[in-house]
Design a protein around this motif. Sequence first.
Motif, PDB file in Angstrom:
ATOM      1  N   ASP A  50      45.427  10.875  12.616  1.00 56.05           N
ATOM      2  CA  ASP A  50      45.202  11.220  11.207  1.00 56.05           C
ATOM      3  C   ASP A  50      43.791  11.745  10.951  1.00 56.05           C
ATOM      4  O   ASP A  50      43.458  12.087   9.814  1.00 56.05           O
ATOM      5  CB  ASP A  50      45.470  10.007  10.305  1.00 56.05           C
ATOM      6  N   GLY A  51      42.959  11.782  12.005  1.00 59.63           N
ATOM      7  CA  GLY A  51      41.602  12.295  11.851  1.00 59.63           C
ATOM      8  C   GLY A  51      40.618  11.205  11.476  1.00 59.63           C
ATOM      9  O   GLY A  51      40.998  10.097  11.078  1.00 59.63           O
ATOM     10  N   PRO A  52      39.322  11.503  11.583  1.00 63.11           N
ATOM     11  CA  PRO A  52      38.295  10.474  11.371  1.00 63.11           C
ATOM     12  C   PRO A  52      38.260   9.918   9.955  1.00 63.11           C
ATOM     13  O   PRO A  52      37.861   8.765   9.758  1.00 63.11           O
ATOM     14  CB  PRO A  52      36.991  11.200  11.719  1.00 63.11           C
ATOM     15  N   ALA A  62      50.330   0.379  11.822  1.00 62.83           N
ATOM     16  CA  ALA A  62      49.428  -0.738  11.505  1.00 62.83           C
ATOM     17  C   ALA A  62      48.107  -0.222  10.949  1.00 62.83           C
ATOM     18  O   ALA A  62      47.563  -0.771   9.976  1.00 62.83           O
ATOM     19  CB  ALA A  62      49.195  -1.582  12.763  1.00 62.83           C
ATOM     20  N   MET A  63      47.582   0.834  11.562  1.00 58.16           N
ATOM     21  CA  MET A  63      46.323   1.415  11.098  1.00 58.16           C
ATOM     22  C   MET A  63      46.466   1.936   9.663  1.00 58.16           C
ATOM     23  O   MET A  63      45.619   1.681   8.805  1.00 58.16           O
ATOM     24  CB  MET A  63      45.898   2.541  12.046  1.00 58.16           C
ATOM     25  N   GLU A 103      34.689   9.857  21.257  1.00 58.96           N
ATOM     26  CA  GLU A 103      34.859  10.559  19.983  1.00 58.96           C
ATOM     27  C   GLU A 103      35.487   9.642  18.935  1.00 58.96           C
ATOM     28  O   GLU A 103      35.043   9.597  17.778  1.00 58.96           O
ATOM     29  CB  GLU A 103      35.722  11.804  20.197  1.00 58.96           C
ATOM     30  N   LEU A 104      36.532   8.905  19.354  1.00 59.13           N
ATOM     31  CA  LEU A 104      37.185   7.963  18.443  1.00 59.13           C
ATOM     32  C   LEU A 104      36.205   6.895  17.977  1.00 59.13           C
ATOM     33  O   LEU A 104      36.117   6.583  16.775  1.00 59.13           O
ATOM     34  CB  LEU A 104      38.381   7.312  19.141  1.00 59.13           C
ATOM     35  N   ASN A 105      35.446   6.346  18.906  1.00 52.31           N
ATOM     36  CA  ASN A 105      34.519   5.270  18.546  1.00 52.31           C
ATOM     37  C   ASN A 105      33.385   5.765  17.650  1.00 52.31           C
ATOM     38  O   ASN A 105      32.912   5.025  16.782  1.00 52.31           O
ATOM     39  CB  ASN A 105      33.983   4.614  19.809  1.00 52.31           C
ATOM     40  N   ARG A 106      32.969   7.003  17.842  1.00 52.35           N
ATOM     41  CA  ARG A 106      31.964   7.569  16.929  1.00 52.35           C
ATOM     42  C   ARG A 106      32.513   7.680  15.511  1.00 52.35           C
ATOM     43  O   ARG A 106      31.789   7.451  14.527  1.00 52.35           O
ATOM     44  CB  ARG A 106      31.490   8.933  17.447  1.00 52.35           C
ATOM     45  N   ALA A 107      33.806   8.024  15.393  1.00 54.57           N
ATOM     46  CA  ALA A 107      34.424   8.085  14.066  1.00 54.57           C
ATOM     47  C   ALA A 107      34.491   6.697  13.431  1.00 54.57           C
ATOM     48  O   ALA A 107      34.259   6.540  12.216  1.00 54.57           O
ATOM     49  CB  ALA A 107      35.824   8.681  14.170  1.00 54.57           C
TER      50      ALA A 107
END
Length: 245
Positions: free
Chosen positions: A161-163, A137-138, A189-193
């Motif tokens: 897949d990385g930021p 979906a992403m 970390e995810l949310n910062r990306a």
Amino acid sequence: MPTKTLQIPTADGQADAFAAFPDGGGRHPGVLMYADGFGIRPVLREMARELAGHGYYVLVPNLFYRHGPAPVIELPEHIGEEVRPALMAQLMPLIEAHTAERVLSDADAYLRFLTTQPEVAAGPVAVTGYCIGGLLAMRTAAAHPGQVAALAAFHGPVGVDGPDAFAEITAEVHFGHAESDLTPEALGELNRALNAAKVDYTSEIYPGTVHGFTMSDTDAFDPAGLQRHWDRLRPLLDRTLADSY
């Protein structure tokens, strides 16, 4: 609740699919729903019908159609921990063969098919997915920024897949993570990306959940987690799709 079994033309053949949509005729916002790795089965049909009951046309394709119609592998009624390793051993080769190129080619076909169904209104669509389907979906939302207005993924590996993978997403996003899948540090970390990519999002760990918590035919099922998923998903779709029609 009307339902259909459909065949979606793709670059590599025909993908079988399940669709659910509201009673009473008319045209409705489209939602592309990606299953988890276990694929189309009664629980996915039930979830599609539940969402369709709120006014959406929901299309659930067989991700692994290249290997046969759903169910691609034989599944028990309940996927308990005692059978899960053997099932995953059968599924992993199919998941590994489902390359990024195949994902994007299929996404083009699925969205083209969805938006041309007579029960689907013109305008933007949503994509949602579970487990590996959350990643698909992403990727679909990133590849179709002008078309996908909402993206939701639940217990999905959305960061693999990385930021840079978030850079093209223009949809409003909700990521619902299992507590067993993501530490608070990894969530940060995810949310910062996502912030860096200027994505309009919510991204949270659902308390007390393990991977697969939305699926009522597995030991991972968490009723509170499933309800929280609906409480996040339905308003997201209402905000992004209902006003467009």
